[in-house]
Scaffold this active site. Structure first.
Site, PDB file in Angstrom:
ATOM      1  N   ASN A 158      -6.313  -2.155  -6.453  1.00  0.00           N
ATOM      2  CA  ASN A 158      -7.721  -2.440  -6.180  1.00  0.00           C
ATOM      3  C   ASN A 158      -8.529  -1.160  -5.998  1.00  0.00           C
ATOM      4  OD1 ASN A 158      -6.887  -1.580  -3.672  1.00  0.00           O
ATOM      5  ND2 ASN A 158      -7.951  -3.186  -2.559  1.00  0.00           N
ATOM      6  N   HIS A 160      -7.648   1.431  -4.035  1.00  0.00           N
ATOM      7  CA  HIS A 160      -7.406   2.152  -2.780  1.00  0.00           C
ATOM      8  C   HIS A 160      -6.583   3.404  -3.051  1.00  0.00           C
ATOM      9  CE1 HIS A 160      -3.678  -0.415  -2.771  1.00  0.00           C
ATOM     10  NE2 HIS A 160      -3.172   0.769  -2.535  1.00  0.00           N
ATOM     11  N   GLU A 165      -7.964   1.801   2.517  1.00  0.00           N
ATOM     12  CA  GLU A 165      -9.059   1.009   1.975  1.00  0.00           C
ATOM     13  C   GLU A 165     -10.387   1.668   2.333  1.00  0.00           C
ATOM     14  OE1 GLU A 165      -8.490  -1.537   0.091  1.00  0.00           O
ATOM     15  OE2 GLU A 165      -6.410  -1.945   0.531  1.00  0.00           O
TER      16      GLU A 165
END
Length: 192
Positions: A158, A160, A165
């Site tokens: 995603n 990261h 994150e």
């Protein structure tokens, strides 16, 4: 630091404090990364010194190129140490089975080490993963070897960086961050 997230590609190339390569495709990026890794190993081999690399499982697109370059170029990894950044854990704080599709140890064995000519690949004791029973062992070993020659940053599915994150209010957060509490229930274990 935050300013980097707002730079255009031209500004980033101009203001970067480290070499930055702008590649045309993922394939070109992965090939370049494999070339960089092999270059460090070959340089150290020619000088008779060991190579210490910190490497992720994510991204993984460079590993097929790396394996090919090592095998075709007959690049010895016998004096090379690979330190992997992490591994999934079970709730009991033990590694997940290497046969699990999420296991980073399993991935590295199946897709990297098993595909390198046995005459070239490093011994198993030079393939280091964090040990949940001795969290300080990896750092101690890395320190005893004089640190790393190269650290390849981990980028997750995603976006990261090494499971860090982006904060929801960060201007560079180009996606909706995952809720770590919800994710914990979907994962087979935790990462160390």
């Amino acid at each position: 630091m935050q300013a980097y997230y707002t730079y255009s590609s031209e500004e980033l190339m101009e203001k970067a404090k480290l070499p930055v390569f702008c590649m045309d495709s993922s394939e070109a990026t992965f090939r370049k990364l494999a070339e960089e890794i092999v270059s460090v190993i070959e340089r150290n081999n020619s000088q008779g010194t060991r190579t210490v690399i910190i490497c992720p499982v994510g991204p993984v697109g460079h590993y097929p190129y790396f394996v090919s370059m090592v095998n075709e170029g007959r690049v010895s990894l016998k004096n090379c140490w690979f330190f992997n950044m992490d591994e999934y854990l079970l709730d009991e704080k033990t590694w997940i089975d290497p046969g699990d599709r999420l296991s980073f140890r399993g991935f590295m064995q199946r897709n990297v080490y098993a595909r390198i000519d046995p005459q070239l690949v490093m011994p198993e004791q030079q393939r280091i993963f964090p040990d949940p029973t001795d969290p300080g062992a990896l750092t101690a070993k890395l320190d005893s070897l004089g640190g790393a020659d190269l650290c390849v940053g981990g980028i997750g599915i995603n976006g990261h960086l090494a499971f860090n994150e982006p904060q929801p209010d960060h201007p560079g957060a180009g996606h909706q961050p995952r809720d770590p509490h919800r994710e914990r229930h979907r994962r087979p274990g935790r990462r160390h």
